[in-house]
Design a protein around this motif. Structure first.
Motif, PDB file in Angstrom:
ATOM      1  N   LEU A 190     -19.431  81.546  19.256  1.00  0.00           N
ATOM      2  CA  LEU A 190     -19.750  81.604  17.835  1.00  0.00           C
ATOM      3  C   LEU A 190     -19.584  80.233  17.194  1.00  0.00           C
ATOM      4  O   LEU A 190     -20.392  79.822  16.368  1.00  0.00           O
ATOM      5  N   ALA A 191     -18.558  79.517  17.578  1.00  0.00           N
ATOM      6  CA  ALA A 191     -18.336  78.187  17.017  1.00  0.00           C
ATOM      7  C   ALA A 191     -19.451  77.242  17.442  1.00  0.00           C
ATOM      8  O   ALA A 191     -19.904  76.418  16.662  1.00  0.00           O
ATOM      9  N   GLN A 192     -19.911  77.376  18.669  1.00  0.00           N
ATOM     10  CA  GLN A 192     -20.968  76.510  19.161  1.00  0.00           C
ATOM     11  C   GLN A 192     -22.287  76.817  18.469  1.00  0.00           C
ATOM     12  O   GLN A 192     -23.041  75.921  18.142  1.00  0.00           O
ATOM     13  N   SER A 193     -22.595  78.097  18.243  1.00  0.00           N
ATOM     14  CA  SER A 193     -23.858  78.446  17.612  1.00  0.00           C
ATOM     15  C   SER A 193     -23.861  78.055  16.144  1.00  0.00           C
ATOM     16  O   SER A 193     -24.911  77.841  15.567  1.00  0.00           O
ATOM     17  N   ALA A 194     -22.701  77.939  15.519  1.00  0.00           N
ATOM     18  CA  ALA A 194     -22.626  77.562  14.114  1.00  0.00           C
ATOM     19  C   ALA A 194     -22.817  76.056  13.939  1.00  0.00           C
ATOM     20  O   ALA A 194     -23.171  75.609  12.864  1.00  0.00           O
ATOM     21  N   ALA A 199      -6.953  95.860  24.593  1.00  0.00           N
ATOM     22  CA  ALA A 199      -6.912  94.650  25.423  1.00  0.00           C
ATOM     23  C   ALA A 199      -8.317  94.111  25.656  1.00  0.00           C
ATOM     24  O   ALA A 199      -8.552  92.900  25.589  1.00  0.00           O
ATOM     25  N   LEU A 200      -9.270  94.982  25.909  1.00  0.00           N
ATOM     26  CA  LEU A 200     -10.649  94.541  26.117  1.00  0.00           C
ATOM     27  C   LEU A 200     -11.243  93.964  24.841  1.00  0.00           C
ATOM     28  O   LEU A 200     -11.961  92.968  24.875  1.00  0.00           O
ATOM     29  N   ALA A 201     -10.949  94.575  23.702  1.00  0.00           N
ATOM     30  CA  ALA A 201     -11.448  94.057  22.425  1.00  0.00           C
ATOM     31  C   ALA A 201     -10.873  92.672  22.147  1.00  0.00           C
ATOM     32  O   ALA A 201     -11.588  91.776  21.695  1.00  0.00           O
ATOM     33  N   PHE A 202      -9.597  92.480  22.449  1.00  0.00           N
ATOM     34  CA  PHE A 202      -8.961  91.182  22.259  1.00  0.00           C
ATOM     35  C   PHE A 202      -9.588  90.128  23.182  1.00  0.00           C
ATOM     36  O   PHE A 202      -9.885  89.015  22.759  1.00  0.00           O
ATOM     37  N   ALA A 203      -9.795  90.487  24.448  1.00  0.00           N
ATOM     38  CA  ALA A 203     -10.403  89.558  25.403  1.00  0.00           C
ATOM     39  C   ALA A 203     -11.829  89.198  24.984  1.00  0.00           C
ATOM     40  O   ALA A 203     -12.243  88.044  25.088  1.00  0.00           O
ATOM     41  N   LEU A 204     -12.577  90.170  24.503  1.00  0.00           N
ATOM     42  CA  LEU A 204     -13.939  89.923  24.051  1.00  0.00           C
ATOM     43  C   LEU A 204     -13.950  88.997  22.840  1.00  0.00           C
ATOM     44  O   LEU A 204     -14.775  88.094  22.750  1.00  0.00           O
ATOM     45  N   ALA A 205     -13.024  89.193  21.928  1.00  0.00           N
ATOM     46  CA  ALA A 205     -12.932  88.325  20.750  1.00  0.00           C
ATOM     47  C   ALA A 205     -12.619  86.890  21.155  1.00  0.00           C
ATOM     48  O   ALA A 205     -13.175  85.941  20.611  1.00  0.00           O
ATOM     49  N   LEU A 206     -11.726  86.715  22.124  1.00  0.00           N
ATOM     50  CA  LEU A 206     -11.402  85.372  22.601  1.00  0.00           C
ATOM     51  C   LEU A 206     -12.589  84.722  23.297  1.00  0.00           C
ATOM     52  O   LEU A 206     -12.852  83.540  23.118  1.00  0.00           O
ATOM     53  N   ALA A 207     -13.300  85.502  24.083  1.00  0.00           N
ATOM     54  CA  ALA A 207     -14.445  84.953  24.811  1.00  0.00           C
ATOM     55  C   ALA A 207     -15.591  84.610  23.871  1.00  0.00           C
ATOM     56  O   ALA A 207     -16.321  83.644  24.095  1.00  0.00           O
TER      57      ALA A 207
END
Length: 114
Positions: A41-45, A28-36
């Motif tokens: 990541l999209a903004q930095s790209a 659950a934490l890994a999923f939440a981290l991926a969403l956050a």
């Protein structure tokens, strides 16, 4: 059965395969981290914003005040050339423009007496 999962009976007595509590929390934490992280990541790209161009107001100040030979807003300095066209410097990277002020004026020419 694997070592990461254990078989337990659900409320109806049917065996089901479930992750241990700690593994479920990690997932659950890994999923939440991926969403956050995905918007970051999209903004930095994305391409960085273009630097602001010199404002037309600063370039045209000499047209507004004909007696002014040099002017500045604290970031960009301009000087009127022989043809009265403005030649301006580039803006600094973190400069915050102020009000435009004339730094050099034409000397007043006295009219010849008749």
């Amino acid at each position: 059965m694997t070592t990461t999962a254990r078989q337990i009976a659900d409320v109806h007595g049917t065996p089901s395969l479930r992750l241990p509590h700690d593994a479920a929390m990690v997932a659950a934490l890994a999923f939440a981290l991926a969403l956050a992280a995905s918007p970051a990541l999209a903004q930095s790209a994305a391409a960085p914003p273009a630097p602001p161009a010199v404002s037309p107001a600063i370039q045209g100040y000499g047209d507004h005040d004909k007696t002014c030979l040099a002017w500045s807003d604290g970031c960009v300095s301009c000087r009127a050339g022989a043809d009265h066209a403005a030649a301006c410097t580039n803006i600094g990277i973190a400069c915050q423009p102020q009000a435009i002020a004339c730094s050099e004026r034409q000397e007043k020419q006295d009219k010849p007496a008749k």
